[in-house]
Scaffold this active site. Sequence first.
Site, PDB file in Angstrom:
ATOM      1  CG  HIS A 164      -1.823  -1.233   1.192  1.00  0.00           C
ATOM      2  ND1 HIS A 164      -3.095  -1.294   0.461  1.00  0.00           N
ATOM      3  CD2 HIS A 164      -1.680  -2.577   1.706  1.00  0.00           C
ATOM      4  CE1 HIS A 164      -3.518  -2.267   0.825  1.00  0.00           C
ATOM      5  NE2 HIS A 164      -2.738  -3.306   1.682  1.00  0.00           N
ATOM      6  CG  LEU A 165       3.149   2.091  -2.872  1.00  0.00           C
ATOM      7  CD1 LEU A 165       3.738   2.557  -4.496  1.00  0.00           C
ATOM      8  CD2 LEU A 165       4.253   2.356  -2.173  1.00  0.00           C
ATOM      9  CG  ASP A 203      -5.638  -5.828   0.098  1.00  0.00           C
ATOM     10  OD1 ASP A 203      -6.063  -6.806   0.417  1.00  0.00           O
ATOM     11  OD2 ASP A 203      -4.867  -5.130   0.533  1.00  0.00           O
ATOM     12  CG  HIS A 229      -3.720 -10.770   2.953  1.00  0.00           C
ATOM     13  ND1 HIS A 229      -4.523 -11.368   3.226  1.00  0.00           N
ATOM     14  CD2 HIS A 229      -3.774  -9.467   2.563  1.00  0.00           C
ATOM     15  CE1 HIS A 229      -5.671 -10.472   2.809  1.00  0.00           C
ATOM     16  NE2 HIS A 229      -5.014  -9.207   2.477  1.00  0.00           N
ATOM     17  CG  ASN A 231      -8.030  -7.691   8.172  1.00  0.00           C
ATOM     18  OD1 ASN A 231      -8.421  -8.939   8.393  1.00  0.00           O
ATOM     19  ND2 ASN A 231      -9.305  -7.103   7.642  1.00  0.00           N
ATOM     20  CG  ASP A 241      -0.921  -6.463   3.530  1.00  0.00           C
ATOM     21  OD1 ASP A 241      -1.318  -5.365   2.903  1.00  0.00           O
ATOM     22  OD2 ASP A 241      -1.894  -7.004   4.200  1.00  0.00           O
TER      23      ASP A 241
HETATM   24 ZN   LIG Z   1      -6.063  -7.391   2.392  1.00  0.00          ZN
END
Ligand SMILES: [Zn+2]
Length: 449
Positions: free
Chosen positions: A72-73, A162, A242, A288, A315
């Site tokens: 995640h950026l 996601d 994940h 999560n 992640d």
């Molecule tokens: Zn996720």
Amino acid sequence: MVKMKHLDNLLIRGGRIIDPSQGIDAVGEVFISKGKIAWLSVQKAKPLPDNYQVIEARDMVVCPGFIDLHCHLRQPGFEEKETIATGTRAAAKGGFTTVCCMPNTKPPIDKAEVVEYVKNVAAKEGAVRVLVAGCITEGRKGGKLADFGELSASGAVAFSDDGSPVMDSAIMRSALEYSEEFGLSIIDHCEDLAFSQDGVMNEGLAATKLRLKGMPACAEESMVARDIRLARIAGGRLHIAHVSTAGSVDLIRSAKEDGIALTAEVTPHHLTLTEEAVVGYNTNAKVNPPLRTANDIEALITGLRDGVIDAIATDHAPHTAQDKNCDFNTAAFGISGFETALGSLMTLVHQGKLDLVTLISKLTWEPASILRRTDLGTFKSGSVADVVIFDPNKEWVVNPEEFVSKGKNTPLAGAVLKGRLLVAIFGGAVLYGNEALINRKRWTLKEVC
Ligand SMILES: [Zn+2]
């Protein structure tokens, strides 16, 4: 991209070269010329040109740059947590020369213009290669499929909602069917919200003791089972994100035995930390899917070794201090993972649970294959020179204040990890380098990290 002059000729010598794409694990030399891998030699020395720089890599591991299929950026929309500039620098410091960012931004990446925005910012300000996942559904709302044709034409490499599951089975079936046309993976966040909503950690003894609401393993497993069934009738390329439970590993194993085309990833934190990390209401261990049990970890590692789980993805989920310095129930989910991934994964190697070649494969060649970018994650001659050099035995203490990422949210603060990145080379240019290995005076390099 911060434009760096790549070295015309660079010899990396004496290191243990691991390139799973070619089945190579031997001491030798890698020669880089004009940003590309010119050759590698593990038996006899090859002729060299008159001028070249040298990195002495004795006792070091030399492998293709890592590829992270899931991070995640935060840009656009959450620049207080991370930007493409800071996130890609953190990635470089972790050895990741290619990252695939998830589309849960604001606005979400559900249209060509947002894909193009991310690509443009990455080209101007990013330190490493940024690939973009587009949404499965419009606005990540789960109701109507996004325009996969438009997203794919603008360069999206996968589809994912996601952060949220696709709860509607008919929509998920259509997504798998529709994605087949483009040959791109559906990166699937498996979570049945009816089971997990309001949960903040793994359901079990630890949650009971802490009086926190649990998220049961079957919230993940029931969705993994559903989507395997859907993939059986719909086709497509299902990729389970994940994976965190032993039950999910079993489901994926039997699906693969049945010949269903699917792939799966696991994170470094799910491989190395249990729900016990939450004790003391440590919000930096709130993630999560949640951290699970030692039994789950064992199954995940076995899954990696057996090929049931194809790749390791960070992640990486950076947050601000305010997002985490609060009550456990209200704290945000997520761990800032780029800069500790290698060190924590090396724990498994030092403990004899995972061999180094398998680990490197799960960080290079296998994620490249899932993203259909087999031009990456390899030392085949002519490939782009993305190279990582690390000391497998160097111990260091995790200090989040030294993170390049804006997200200091790690449950590993103060932990001693064994295994440290020394050099990251991207397209022949050194992004991150250690003084001891590189004679900087002779080079006109601009270090980014
Ligand atoms: Zn996720």
